[in-house]
Design an enzyme around this catalytic site. Structure first.
Site, short mmCIF file in Angstrom:
data_model
loop_
_atom_site.label_atom_id
_atom_site.label_comp_id
_atom_site.label_asym_id
_atom_site.label_seq_id
_atom_site.Cartn_x
_atom_site.Cartn_y
_atom_site.Cartn_z
N ASP A 21 -33.93 -31.58 35.24
CA ASP A 21 -32.97 -32.68 35.30
C ASP A 21 -31.63 -32.20 35.87
O ASP A 21 -31.28 -31.04 35.76
CB ASP A 21 -32.79 -33.27 33.89
CG ASP A 21 -32.20 -34.67 33.92
OD1 ASP A 21 -32.17 -35.29 35.01
OD2 ASP A 21 -31.77 -35.14 32.86
N HIS A 38 -32.41 -33.05 45.05
CA HIS A 38 -33.88 -32.94 44.92
C HIS A 38 -34.41 -31.83 45.83
O HIS A 38 -35.24 -31.03 45.43
CB HIS A 38 -34.56 -34.27 45.23
CG HIS A 38 -34.17 -35.39 44.32
ND1 HIS A 38 -34.03 -35.22 42.96
CD2 HIS A 38 -33.87 -36.71 44.56
CE1 HIS A 38 -33.67 -36.37 42.41
NE2 HIS A 38 -33.56 -37.29 43.35
N LEU A 132 -52.24 -18.27 36.04
CA LEU A 132 -51.23 -19.19 35.53
C LEU A 132 -51.63 -20.61 35.96
O LEU A 132 -51.95 -20.83 37.12
CB LEU A 132 -49.86 -18.82 36.13
CG LEU A 132 -48.73 -19.83 36.01
CD1 LEU A 132 -48.32 -20.02 34.56
CD2 LEU A 132 -47.49 -19.37 36.80
C1 IPE Z 1 -36.58 -37.23 33.07
O1 IPE Z 1 -35.35 -37.26 33.72
C2 IPE Z 1 -37.70 -37.36 34.05
C3 IPE Z 1 -37.91 -36.21 34.93
C4 IPE Z 1 -37.28 -35.08 34.89
C5 IPE Z 1 -38.96 -36.38 35.90
P1 IPE Z 1 -34.53 -38.61 33.91
O2 IPE Z 1 -33.28 -38.24 34.63
O3 IPE Z 1 -35.38 -39.65 34.51
O4 IPE Z 1 -34.24 -39.01 32.39
P2 IPE Z 1 -33.10 -39.92 31.75
O5 IPE Z 1 -33.05 -41.20 32.54
O6 IPE Z 1 -31.81 -39.18 31.89
O7 IPE Z 1 -33.50 -40.09 30.34
C1 IPE Z 2 -34.13 -34.85 38.01
O1 IPE Z 2 -32.83 -35.05 38.45
C2 IPE Z 2 -35.18 -35.27 39.02
C3 IPE Z 2 -35.92 -36.47 38.65
C4 IPE Z 2 -35.77 -37.16 37.55
C5 IPE Z 2 -36.92 -36.93 39.59
P1 IPE Z 2 -32.14 -36.47 38.42
O2 IPE Z 2 -32.47 -37.18 39.69
O3 IPE Z 2 -32.49 -37.20 37.19
O4 IPE Z 2 -30.61 -36.07 38.42
P2 IPE Z 2 -29.45 -36.66 37.50
O5 IPE Z 2 -29.95 -36.61 36.09
O6 IPE Z 2 -29.19 -38.05 37.95
O7 IPE Z 2 -28.29 -35.75 37.72
MG MG Z 3 -31.74 -37.29 35.33
#
Ligand code: IPE
Ligand code: IPE
Ligand code: MG
Length: 251
Positions: A21, A38, A132
């Site tokens: 995240d 990403h 793994l």
């Molecule tokens: C959780 O992250 C999902 C993934 C890492 C794929 P999100 O960014 O979607 O979660 P919330 O919205 O902060 O809970």
């Molecule tokens: C995690 O990073 C990737 C996915 C959930 C696909 P985010 O896209 O949620 O990035 P933030 O949380 O908005 O910074």
């Molecule tokens: Mg996120």
């Protein structure tokens, strides 16, 4: 300091799960689009897989795309899917060489055809590896998975292949997406958020949770090893009492 030396190889978590995240916030800090975050997250996955393989972790699972993430803007979803196809295509030969097996969980039917195809090819190619097991959770959410498992079990009962009183924890687990995986011993979530966001709710009943403020694109092997060292300092009790030592036994 070489963190690797501080890891006790006899007490490794068998299964480490990661909620990647913070990509969007990492990009925003640099005045860039979310997708830039990403793209940079791919290197973090590479480094973490290598780090895990080197110390002998058996199962590593990445939460890459949640059921709820479909509600993000179309352009972001498209880019994420393209990145996935590209990353799997680029990385699979090396993963295969290193003895890594690729696995996927989630509602894979809902993925675009090009993703499913690339994924299936990689899964087939690496099928016989067992150093793994890297699992990618895609279009995954725990509540979807639990509802889906319940449907499968209900169908078996309707078909008289199973009796209601035969449903126990083991039978239920065997109908989840993770049927072939042990429950995670350690969960790592990056970016400072303190929640599970619908990830492996059933499987994480006794998982040790580790949260780090590091945004996913900055996450490297040293962060992974720090999490393992932290895990190894903990005492897992599973509802029981502390393991008795010779000193406490006679007290
Ligand atoms: C959780 O992250 C999902 C993934 C890492 C794929 P999100 O960014 O979607 O979660 P919330 O919205 O902060 O809970
Ligand atoms: C995690 O990073 C990737 C996915 C959930 C696909 P985010 O896209 O949620 O990035 P933030 O949380 O908005 O910074
Ligand atoms: Mg996120």
């Amino acid at each position: 300091m070489d963190l690797k030396q501080h890891i006790n190889k006899d007490r490794l978590p068998a299964h480490v799960a990661i909620i990647m995240d913070g990509n969007g916030r990492w990009a925003r800090e640099r005045g860039r689009e979310r997708n830039f975050g990403h793209q940079n997250g791919v290197e973090s996955v590479r480094d973490t897989v290598k780090a895990a393989a080197e110390i002998g972790i058996k199962y590593l699972t990445f939460f890459a795309f949640s059921t709820e993430n479909w509600c993000r803007p179309h352009k972001e979803v498209e880019t994420l899917m393209d990145l996935l196809v590209k990353a799997i295509g680029n990385e699979t030969p090396e993963l295969n060489e290193k003895g890594v097996r690729l696995n996927a969980i989630g509602d894979l039917e809902s993925l675009p055809e090009r993703c499913r195809q690339q994924l299936n090819e990689a899964i087939e190619l690496t099928e016989s590896n067992n150093r793994l097991i890297v699992t990618v959770a895609l279009s995954y959410s725990a509540r979807w998975e639990i509802a889906n498992a319940t449907q499968k079990i209900a169908q078996k009962i309707a078909d008289r292949l199973l009796q209601p009183d035969e449903i126990d924890e083991e039978v239920f687990s065997a109908h989840l997406e993770t049927a072939s995986l042990p429950d995670p011993d350690l969960l790592i979530r990056t970016s400072g958020e303190l929640r599970l966001s619908n990830f492996m709710l059933w499987q994480m009943a006794y998982t040790e949770l580790y949260f780090t403020p590091v945004f996913w694109p900055d996450f490297r092997r040293k962060h992974f090893y720090q999490a393992i060292i932290d895990y190894q300092r903990r005492e897992r009790r599973f509802g029981k009492l502390k393991p008795q030592t010779a000193a406490t036994k006679n007290a």
